[in-house]
Each structure stands twice: as C-alpha cells, then as structure tokens.
Design a protein around this motif. Structure first.
Motif, PDB file in Angstrom:
ATOM      1  N   ASN A 158       1.631  11.692 -10.188  1.00  0.00           N
ATOM      2  CA  ASN A 158       0.900  12.957 -10.240  1.00  0.00           C
ATOM      3  C   ASN A 158       1.855  14.143 -10.342  1.00  0.00           C
ATOM      4  O   ASN A 158       1.570  15.126 -11.041  1.00  0.00           O
ATOM      5  CB  ASN A 158       0.010  13.111  -9.005  1.00  0.00           C
ATOM      6  N   GLN A 178       0.828  -1.205   0.000  1.00  0.00           N
ATOM      7  CA  GLN A 178       0.000   0.000   0.000  1.00  0.00           C
ATOM      8  C   GLN A 178       0.868   1.263   0.000  1.00  0.00           C
ATOM      9  O   GLN A 178       0.588   2.218  -0.737  1.00  0.00           O
ATOM     10  CB  GLN A 178      -0.925   0.009   1.223  1.00  0.00           C
ATOM     11  N   GLU A 179       1.932   1.258   0.824  1.00  0.00           N
ATOM     12  CA  GLU A 179       2.833   2.407   0.860  1.00  0.00           C
ATOM     13  C   GLU A 179       3.498   2.629  -0.499  1.00  0.00           C
ATOM     14  O   GLU A 179       3.645   3.768  -0.946  1.00  0.00           O
ATOM     15  CB  GLU A 179       3.902   2.211   1.942  1.00  0.00           C
ATOM     16  N   GLN A 180       3.913   1.543  -1.143  1.00  0.00           N
ATOM     17  CA  GLN A 180       4.552   1.640  -2.455  1.00  0.00           C
ATOM     18  C   GLN A 180       3.576   2.187  -3.494  1.00  0.00           C
ATOM     19  O   GLN A 180       3.946   3.037  -4.315  1.00  0.00           O
ATOM     20  CB  GLN A 180       5.065   0.267  -2.888  1.00  0.00           C
ATOM     21  N   GLU A 181       2.333   1.719  -3.445  1.00  0.00           N
ATOM     22  CA  GLU A 181       1.317   2.196  -4.392  1.00  0.00           C
ATOM     23  C   GLU A 181       1.022   3.678  -4.176  1.00  0.00           C
ATOM     24  O   GLU A 181       0.854   4.431  -5.143  1.00  0.00           O
ATOM     25  CB  GLU A 181       0.036   1.376  -4.247  1.00  0.00           C
ATOM     26  N   GLU A 182       0.956   4.101  -2.917  1.00  0.00           N
ATOM     27  CA  GLU A 182       0.698   5.511  -2.612  1.00  0.00           C
ATOM     28  C   GLU A 182       1.855   6.384  -3.083  1.00  0.00           C
ATOM     29  O   GLU A 182       1.648   7.476  -3.615  1.00  0.00           O
ATOM     30  CB  GLU A 182       0.470   5.690  -1.106  1.00  0.00           C
ATOM     31  N   PHE A 183       3.089   5.906  -2.871  1.00  0.00           N
ATOM     32  CA  PHE A 183       4.270   6.656  -3.311  1.00  0.00           C
ATOM     33  C   PHE A 183       4.312   6.762  -4.833  1.00  0.00           C
ATOM     34  O   PHE A 183       4.594   7.826  -5.391  1.00  0.00           O
ATOM     35  CB  PHE A 183       5.540   5.974  -2.788  1.00  0.00           C
ATOM     36  N   THR A 184       3.993   5.640  -5.505  1.00  0.00           N
ATOM     37  CA  THR A 184       3.982   5.639  -6.971  1.00  0.00           C
ATOM     38  C   THR A 184       2.916   6.582  -7.504  1.00  0.00           C
ATOM     39  O   THR A 184       3.158   7.355  -8.435  1.00  0.00           O
ATOM     40  CB  THR A 184       3.723   4.221  -7.501  1.00  0.00           C
ATOM     41  N   PHE A 185       1.728   6.553  -6.913  1.00  0.00           N
ATOM     42  CA  PHE A 185       0.632   7.429  -7.328  1.00  0.00           C
ATOM     43  C   PHE A 185       1.013   8.893  -7.151  1.00  0.00           C
ATOM     44  O   PHE A 185       0.773   9.725  -8.035  1.00  0.00           O
ATOM     45  CB  PHE A 185      -0.623   7.097  -6.510  1.00  0.00           C
ATOM     46  N   SER A 186       1.618   9.210  -5.991  1.00  0.00           N
ATOM     47  CA  SER A 186       2.041  10.582  -5.720  1.00  0.00           C
ATOM     48  C   SER A 186       3.105  11.041  -6.715  1.00  0.00           C
ATOM     49  O   SER A 186       3.051  12.162  -7.239  1.00  0.00           O
ATOM     50  CB  SER A 186       2.582  10.677  -4.292  1.00  0.00           C
ATOM     51  N   THR A 187       4.069  10.165  -6.990  1.00  0.00           N
ATOM     52  CA  THR A 187       5.141  10.511  -7.935  1.00  0.00           C
ATOM     53  C   THR A 187       4.598  10.720  -9.334  1.00  0.00           C
ATOM     54  O   THR A 187       4.972  11.669 -10.029  1.00  0.00           O
ATOM     55  CB  THR A 187       6.209   9.398  -7.947  1.00  0.00           C
TER      56      THR A 187
END
Length: 210
Positions: A58, A47-56
C-alpha cells in the motif's frame, strides 16, 4: 516458569529477551513450549508477514501515485513557463522532471521493469537540500519535511508544492543544509520491498515474456 498460558506474541518476546546462560531451565521450557505450539507459531508468523507485505504494498502504491501527481505538478510548471518567461533551461528541467516522475510512478505502480530503480533514484535526489554560499540545490516532489541547519536548527514542511532549483554563483545566501524525512521514509519502503522480493516479480515476468 509456566509458559503454557503465554500468548505466541508473549513467547516470542520472552525468546528475544531471555538470558539463556543465566536461566537455562526457563530457556529450555520456553523452547519446548514453542515446539509444542509450532502450528500456532507458524500461523502467527505467516499472518504477521502477510500484514507487513500488505502494508508495504500500500505504501508503494502511495509513492507511485505521489510521483504521478508530481509529474502533473511539474507539467503545470512547464506550461506556466511555456506561456510566460519561455526560459529554455526551465522548460528542459521541468519537462524532464515531469517525464521522469511520470515514468517512475507508472512503472512502480505496474511493477514494471526499472520501476523500483527509477523510484530509488528519484527519492535519493530529494534527500538533500544544500546551500554552500556558491551553490544551491533543492528538489522536492509533491511534499517534503526538512530538518536541517541554517544558522540554527530548523524544521520546514510543505505540501502540494513541487520545486527544483540549482544555482551557482556568489553570495547565494547563508550556508545551510536540510534532510527530507519524507524521501528517507519512502526509501525505507522501497528497501522493504526489495527485502520481501516484491521488486523481483516484475523482472521475472519480463524475462519470462522476452
């Protein structure tokens, strides 16, 4: 130490800070608890990796559109010179920068080949503003936040103001230099994309099509 009531985040924080030599028993209990809750740990890390990827991703989209907007800004500057002073050197510079930003922004947005490389170069060129007294250089896209020295420490910000100046000569003013924190921020975003492997997706697709 009872780690059974700790959250995954708290367990990972303990793992990063525990001195396993000073507290070997607690360290062993911590490792056992993490092993026991491995599925929960893997879900948390995913979940943390997915959130970081999504933020990056964007932030990359933001940089893409900023470069496209900068293209529009320099295109307007090009048109103003064309119908004003008609200085050939200004037309060449503004035209080139407009095309360069438009190409970098579009390719980055579409994840096309060289999108990351062009955007890297674009941000690197914007990092430093310098005046040696005989040479002056500054280049900003749609906005910047400069921190530097010009006799004394200064902070300078602008937005919706594209700018490119390169002069050589005598008595161009007081020595000074500034670093654009906006450019450094976007360089860090692009570096995060490279670490995540997002920059290679376009290249792999290109090779598959060729």
């Amino acid at each position: 130490m009872d780690y059974s009531k700790y959250s995954i985040n708290e367990l990972l924080d303990c793992l990063n800070n525990i001195d396993k030599d000073a507290h070997p028993e607690n360290y062993e209990k911590l490792i056992l608890e993490l092993e026991k809750r491995k599925p929960e740990l893997e879900a948390f890390q995913k979940q943390e990796q997915e959130e970081f990827t999504f933020s990056t991703e964007n932030r990359v989209k933001l940089l893409s559109w900023l470069q496209i907007a900068t293209c529009v800004g320099f295109t307007i500057a090009f048109v103003n010179v064309l119908f004003g002073s008609r200085e050939l050197i200004d037309l060449i510079v503004y035209g080139f920068i407009a095309v360069f930003n438009g190409l970098a922004g579009y390719k980055l947005l579409k994840r096309s080949r060289y999108g990351y490389e062009l955007s890297y170069l674009n941000q690197i060129l914007q990092i430093l503003t310098i005046n040696t007294g005989t040479l002056f250089f500054t280049y900003t896209g749609l906005g910047s936040f400069l921190i530097g020295i010009e006799g004394e420490l200064f902070f300078r910000a602008n937005i919706l103001s594209t700018d490119f100046r390169f002069y050589t000569g005598e008595n161009l003013g007081q020595f000074g230099f500034g670093v654009d924190l906006v450019a450094i921020f976007f360089l860090s975003v692009l570096h995060s994309c490279r670490e995540l492997g997002l920059d290679t997706k376009a290249n792999k697709a290109f090779k598959a099509d060729s």
